[in-house]
Design an enzyme around this catalytic site. Structure first.
Site, short mmCIF file in Angstrom:
data_model
loop_
_atom_site.label_atom_id
_atom_site.label_comp_id
_atom_site.label_asym_id
_atom_site.label_seq_id
_atom_site.Cartn_x
_atom_site.Cartn_y
_atom_site.Cartn_z
N GLU A 46 103.26 75.32 16.83
CA GLU A 46 103.86 75.32 18.18
C GLU A 46 105.36 75.61 18.05
O GLU A 46 106.01 75.16 17.10
CB GLU A 46 103.67 73.91 18.76
CG GLU A 46 104.40 73.64 20.05
CD GLU A 46 104.38 72.14 20.43
OE1 GLU A 46 104.47 71.27 19.53
OE2 GLU A 46 104.29 71.86 21.64
N ASN A 106 105.32 76.48 27.47
CA ASN A 106 105.15 76.31 26.03
C ASN A 106 103.87 77.10 25.71
O ASN A 106 102.77 76.66 26.04
CB ASN A 106 105.02 74.81 25.72
CG ASN A 106 104.98 74.53 24.24
OD1 ASN A 106 104.70 75.40 23.43
ND2 ASN A 106 105.25 73.28 23.88
N LYS A 123 100.58 75.79 27.37
CA LYS A 123 100.26 74.36 27.13
C LYS A 123 100.09 73.59 28.43
O LYS A 123 100.97 73.62 29.31
CB LYS A 123 101.38 73.74 26.29
CG LYS A 123 101.16 72.30 25.87
CD LYS A 123 102.30 71.86 24.95
CE LYS A 123 102.13 70.45 24.43
NZ LYS A 123 103.24 70.09 23.51
N GLU A 142 109.73 67.73 27.01
CA GLU A 142 108.84 68.85 27.38
C GLU A 142 108.58 68.90 28.88
O GLU A 142 108.41 69.97 29.45
CB GLU A 142 107.51 68.73 26.62
CG GLU A 142 107.65 69.10 25.16
CD GLU A 142 106.30 69.36 24.54
OE1 GLU A 142 105.61 70.30 24.95
OE2 GLU A 142 105.94 68.58 23.63
N CYS A 168 99.42 71.40 20.48
CA CYS A 168 99.90 70.05 20.14
C CYS A 168 99.26 68.92 20.94
O CYS A 168 98.15 68.53 20.65
CB CYS A 168 101.42 69.97 20.23
SG CYS A 168 102.02 68.48 19.39
N ASN A 193 103.96 69.98 16.82
CA ASN A 193 105.22 69.37 16.36
C ASN A 193 105.08 67.90 16.72
O ASN A 193 105.18 67.54 17.90
CB ASN A 193 106.42 69.91 17.16
CG ASN A 193 106.93 71.23 16.66
OD1 ASN A 193 107.80 71.29 15.78
ND2 ASN A 193 106.42 72.31 17.24
#
Ligand code: CDT
Length: 320
Positions: A46, A106, A123, A142, A168, A193
C-alpha cells in the site's frame, strides 16, 4: 493445473525525503528479482511510492499534494511500467490518487504483463481519524486524506485466473473477501502499512503479527482463494511498521513468508485449481450459503439493539 507464480515484494521503510526515482529503483530491483525467479506477477505494498504520510497532520496543501499521483503512469512512475513490459511481468502497486475532480483515494492498480491496465481498486475501509489528535504518538489520518473507495470490490480476469484487490485495513473485514468470493475470486492481492503500536489500543500491540496472519488466512480459507499480503515494514520515520508479508493458499496455510523487515522478495507457485477443491465442497456457496439469514450484514452499519435487529430482519422476531 493453472499455475501463477506470484512474487510478494515487501519494502523496508521509505523516508519522507526519498524521491520517486529512488523508490522506483527499489521497486524495479525487486521486479527484476521476481522475474529471475519466474514470477508472472509482482505485488507491492500500500502507498508504495512514498512514506506512509497519514502519520502526520499536514496543514500545507502543497506539501500534502506532493504525496499524491495525478496520473498513472506519470513521468515519475513510467520507468516501473516500462520495466514490467520489457520483462513481461504483471504488477499490483498501491499509491495515493488525486483525481482531476480533486477526489483523493488510497488506490491500487493491477497491470498485465503486456502493460495493459487490468483493474483499479480504491480502499474502502479507511482506518484512523479525520482530525488532528495530538495525544497520539503519531497520527493515522487516512479518514482526513482519503475518501472511501467508490469502485466496490471488483474482480478481474488475468494471469489465467480471477484476481481481486483490497488494501491494508480491508483485510481485517470478512465482507471484503466474501464480496470477491461471490465473484469467484481466486487470488486476492493486498498491500499494507501496519504500525505495530496502535495508540487507542496499545494492548493489541503484541498481537499485531498474529492478527495479520489470522485475518488473511481466514479470508483465504473461507473464500477458497490465495491471498498475497505485502507489507511496507521496518522503522519508517520513527514508527515501527510490522513485516508479516506472506502468501497464503486456499487451505489457509501460509506457503511463503518473509524473514525480515527490509526490501525482500518471496515467491510461490500457486495452482489456481486448488481453489476448486474448497469452492466445490465445504464452501460451495450456491449450495450452503443462507443469505436470507444475513440481513443485518447490509441492513446496519454498527451494532443494534435486539429490538432494532428484529425490525431489520423479521426472522429474528419470529418466536416472540
Ligand atoms: N494502513 C492501514 O490501513 N493500517 C491499519 C492500521 C490500523 S491500526 C489496527 C491496519 O489495519 O493495518
Amino acid at each position: 493445473m493453472r499455475n501463477v507464480t506470484v512474487a510478494a515484494a515487501q519494502m523496508g521503510p521509505v523516508n519522507r525525503s526519498d524521491s520517486r526515482s529512488v523508490v522506483m529503483d527499489r521497486l524495479i530491483a525487486m521486479m527484476e528479482t521476481a522475474s529471475r525467479r519466474g514470477a508472472d506477477l509482482v505485488v507491492y505494498p500500500e502507498l508504495a511510492l512514498t512514506t506512509f504520510f497519514p502519520r502526520w497532520f499536514i496543514e500545507d496543501d502543497v506539501e500534502l499534494d506532493a504525496f499524491y499521483e495525478r496520473e498513472m503512469p506519470g513521468p515519475d512512475t513510467a520507468p516501473l511500467f516500462d520495466k514490467a513490459k520489457q520483462l513481461g511481468i504483471g504488477f499490483n502497486v498501491g499509491f495515493a490518487e488525486l483525481t482531476p475532480k480533486g477526489e483523493r483515494f488510497n488506490t491500487s492498480i493491477l497491470v498485465g504483463p503486456d502493460g495493459t491496465l487490468l483493474g483499479k481498486y480504491r480502499k474502502i475501509h479507511l482506518p484512523g481519524h479525520p482530525e488532528h489528535e495530538p495525544w497520539r504518538a503519531f497520527q493515522h489520518l487516512e479518514k482526513r486524506y482519503f475518501q472511501p473507495g467508490n469502485l466496490g470490490f471488483r474482480v478481474f480476469d488475468g494471469f489465467g485466473g480471477r484476481i481481486g484487490m483490497c488494501i491494508c485495513n480491508d483485510r481485517r473485514w470478512p465482507e471484503t473477501y466474501r464480496v470477491m468470493g461471490l465473484q469467484g475470486v481466486e487470488m486476492v492481492l493486498l498491500g499494507f502499512n501496519t504500525p505495530i503500536h496502535n495508540p487507542p489500543a496499545p494492548e493489541h500491540d503484541r498481537l499485531s503479527w498474529h492478527h495479520n496472519t489470522l485475518v488473511m488466512q481466514s479470508g483465504a480459507y473461507q473464500n477458497a482463494c490465495f491471498v498475497v499480503g505485502v507489507s511496507k515494514a521496518g522503522m519508517e520515520e520513527g514508527v515501527h511498521h510490522m513485516g508479516g508479508t506472506q502468501i497464503i493458499a486456499p487451505t489457509g496455510e501460509t506457503i511463503a513468508v518473509v524473514t525480515g523487515e527490509g526490501d525482500e522478495v518471496i515467491t510461490a507457485d500457486c495452482d489456481l485449481d486448488l481453489c476448486r477443491s474448497y469452492r466445490e465442497s465445504v464452501f460451495a456457496f450456491e449450495r450452503h450459503r443462507e443469505p436470507d439469514s444475513y440481513k443485518l450484514i447490509t441492513g446496519t452499519k454498527g451494532c443494534v439493539t435486539p429490538g432494532e435487529a428484529k425490525r431489520i430482519d423479521s426472522a429474528l422476531a419470529r418466536e416472540d
